[in-house]
Design a protein around this motif. Structure first.
Motif, PDB file in Angstrom:
ATOM      1  N   ASN A  98     -18.393 -13.093  33.176  1.00 51.44           N
ATOM      2  CA  ASN A  98     -17.254 -13.982  33.415  1.00 51.44           C
ATOM      3  C   ASN A  98     -16.750 -13.896  34.849  1.00 51.44           C
ATOM      4  OD1 ASN A  98     -17.288 -14.902  30.762  1.00 51.44           O
ATOM      5  ND2 ASN A  98     -15.928 -13.270  30.068  1.00 51.44           N
ATOM      6  N   ALA A  99     -17.676 -13.693  35.790  1.00 55.73           N
ATOM      7  CA  ALA A  99     -17.323 -13.662  37.211  1.00 55.73           C
ATOM      8  C   ALA A  99     -18.456 -14.305  38.004  1.00 55.73           C
ATOM      9  CB  ALA A  99     -17.097 -12.232  37.688  1.00 55.73           C
ATOM     10  N   SER A 156      -6.140 -17.216  32.396  1.00 54.52           N
ATOM     11  CA  SER A 156      -7.004 -16.044  32.359  1.00 54.52           C
ATOM     12  C   SER A 156      -7.979 -15.972  33.531  1.00 54.52           C
ATOM     13  CB  SER A 156      -7.809 -16.018  31.051  1.00 54.52           C
ATOM     14  OG  SER A 156      -8.673 -17.147  30.979  1.00 54.52           O
ATOM     15  N   LEU A 157      -7.857 -16.861  34.522  1.00 52.75           N
ATOM     16  CA  LEU A 157      -8.805 -16.904  35.629  1.00 52.75           C
ATOM     17  C   LEU A 157      -8.094 -16.727  36.965  1.00 52.75           C
ATOM     18  CD1 LEU A 157     -11.132 -19.888  34.624  1.00 52.75           C
ATOM     19  CD2 LEU A 157     -11.731 -17.461  34.607  1.00 52.75           C
ATOM     20  N   GLN A 158      -8.715 -15.949  37.837  1.00 51.40           N
ATOM     21  CA  GLN A 158      -8.157 -15.747  39.166  1.00 51.40           C
ATOM     22  C   GLN A 158      -9.257 -15.817  40.216  1.00 51.40           C
ATOM     23  OE1 GLN A 158      -6.520 -11.802  40.783  1.00 51.40           O
ATOM     24  NE2 GLN A 158      -4.666 -12.974  40.399  1.00 51.40           N
ATOM     25  N   SER A 195      -2.671 -10.066  40.506  1.00 55.18           N
ATOM     26  CA  SER A 195      -2.244 -11.343  39.950  1.00 55.18           C
ATOM     27  C   SER A 195      -1.076 -11.913  40.715  1.00 55.18           C
ATOM     28  CB  SER A 195      -1.827 -11.144  38.489  1.00 55.18           C
ATOM     29  OG  SER A 195      -1.276 -12.315  37.978  1.00 55.18           O
ATOM     30  N   ASP A 199     -12.596 -13.799  35.314  1.00 58.32           N
ATOM     31  CA  ASP A 199     -11.659 -13.655  34.202  1.00 58.32           C
ATOM     32  C   ASP A 199     -10.877 -12.358  34.407  1.00 58.32           C
ATOM     33  OD1 ASP A 199     -10.843 -12.694  31.400  1.00 58.32           O
ATOM     34  OD2 ASP A 199     -11.530 -14.752  31.006  1.00 58.32           O
ATOM     35  N   PHE A 200      -9.585 -12.375  34.054  1.00 58.54           N
ATOM     36  CA  PHE A 200      -8.770 -11.176  34.222  1.00 58.54           C
ATOM     37  C   PHE A 200      -9.379  -9.971  33.508  1.00 58.54           C
ATOM     38  CE2 PHE A 200      -5.264 -14.215  35.166  1.00 58.54           C
ATOM     39  CZ  PHE A 200      -4.903 -13.695  36.391  1.00 58.54           C
ATOM     40  N   ASP A 201     -10.076 -10.214  32.404  1.00 65.96           N
ATOM     41  CA  ASP A 201     -10.635  -9.118  31.621  1.00 65.96           C
ATOM     42  C   ASP A 201     -11.724  -8.358  32.366  1.00 65.96           C
ATOM     43  OD1 ASP A 201      -8.954  -9.715  29.525  1.00 65.96           O
ATOM     44  OD2 ASP A 201     -10.442 -10.905  28.434  1.00 65.96           O
ATOM     45  N   ASP A 230      -4.245 -18.074  40.956  1.00 69.50           N
ATOM     46  CA  ASP A 230      -4.468 -18.081  39.521  1.00 69.50           C
ATOM     47  C   ASP A 230      -4.708 -19.529  39.144  1.00 69.50           C
ATOM     48  OD1 ASP A 230      -3.867 -15.416  39.540  1.00 69.50           O
ATOM     49  OD2 ASP A 230      -1.858 -15.632  38.724  1.00 69.50           O
TER      50      ASP A 230
END
Length: 248
Positions: free
Chosen positions: A171-172, A144-146, A231, A204-206, A140
């Protein structure tokens, strides 16, 4: 999932915390009194004893465990614990120090599911080894980013695509690519995506659930349920102190 971890030193305890945070059940095996108290203070069940002894591992629940993580600094204890875990049908992960010669590594690597170097990987590497599977959380890097490593499956919608044809969510982005059983490298547009190939993605986690659907072939319901379980906290610990859970 249920895990038995031998060794409640820094590697073992941090790995246990990461797994518990993701909803898994953990039992630790340790002989050192101070480490036992520290683990119990963090509400972990701890079996006191030698992790290389079958009755001790049976008391820890190895019969029902999904995986055994032998994370002490003693190679003999770790290997014996893995052999016991293998006897009970568990996935086995063995810690080995970087100082060991390559020949010793290869000798043991053929007999356990995965070998880890915690000096390099820390708790997140141990956790990934224990879970196995097609998705590995690497880090992580922001709230909000992984960064995740995903293995292309036969069911993946993008199986057979080239990287130039791959359209990830906005967002990837792909950071690295590796053919099946080959090292990761900088991706090229004409690289083809096939069963067993690996992609390292910053996301992004989303949008993680959407990425999982594309690259692994999970259903929307599975991806939504599992996206959070990828996560894990960044671990930069270097376990320079001796972890002797299971031995004197």
């Amino acid at each position: 999932m249920q895990f038995v971890i031998i060794g409640a030193g820094r590697v073992g305890l941090r790995t246990a915390r990461v797994l518990r945070d993701e909803g898994h059940e953990i039992t630790l095996v340790e002989r050192d009194e101070q480490r036992i108290k520290r683990a119990q203070h963090q509400d972990f069940p701890v079996i006191e004893g030698d992790g290389s002894r079958e009755p001790v591992l049976e008391e820890a629940g190895v019969m029902d465990a999904d995986a055994v993580g032998a994370l002490t600094s003693d190679l003999n204890v770790n290997f014996t614990a893995c052999m016991i875990g293998n006897h009970y049908g568990c996935r086995t992960v063995m810690r080995i120090d970087e100082a060991y010669r390559e020949g010793i590594y290869r000798k043991y690597a053929d007999q356990v599911d995965e070998i880890i170097y915690p000096e390099r990987l820390g708790a997140i590497g141990a956790k990934n080894a224990l879970l196995g599977g097609t998705i590995r959380a690497i880090a992580d890097i922001a709230p909000s980013l992984q960064v995740v490593e995903l293995t292309i499956t036969e069911a993946a919608p993008v199986n057979g695509y080239t990287l130039s044809e791959l359209q990830l969510p906005a967002n990837a982005t792909v950071l690295a690519f590796g053919k099946n059983n080959s090292p990761l490298e900088i991706p090229t547009e004409d690289s083809s995506l096939e069963d067993g190939d690996r992609l390292v993605v910053l996301a992004d986690f989303d949008v993680l659930s959407e990425v999982r659907q594309l690259l692994v072939g999970e259903t929307p319901m599975q991806a939504a349920a599992n996206a959070g379980s990828g996560s894990s906290s960044v671990s930069t610990d270097r376990d320079t102190n001796s972890d002797t859970g299971g031995v004197n």
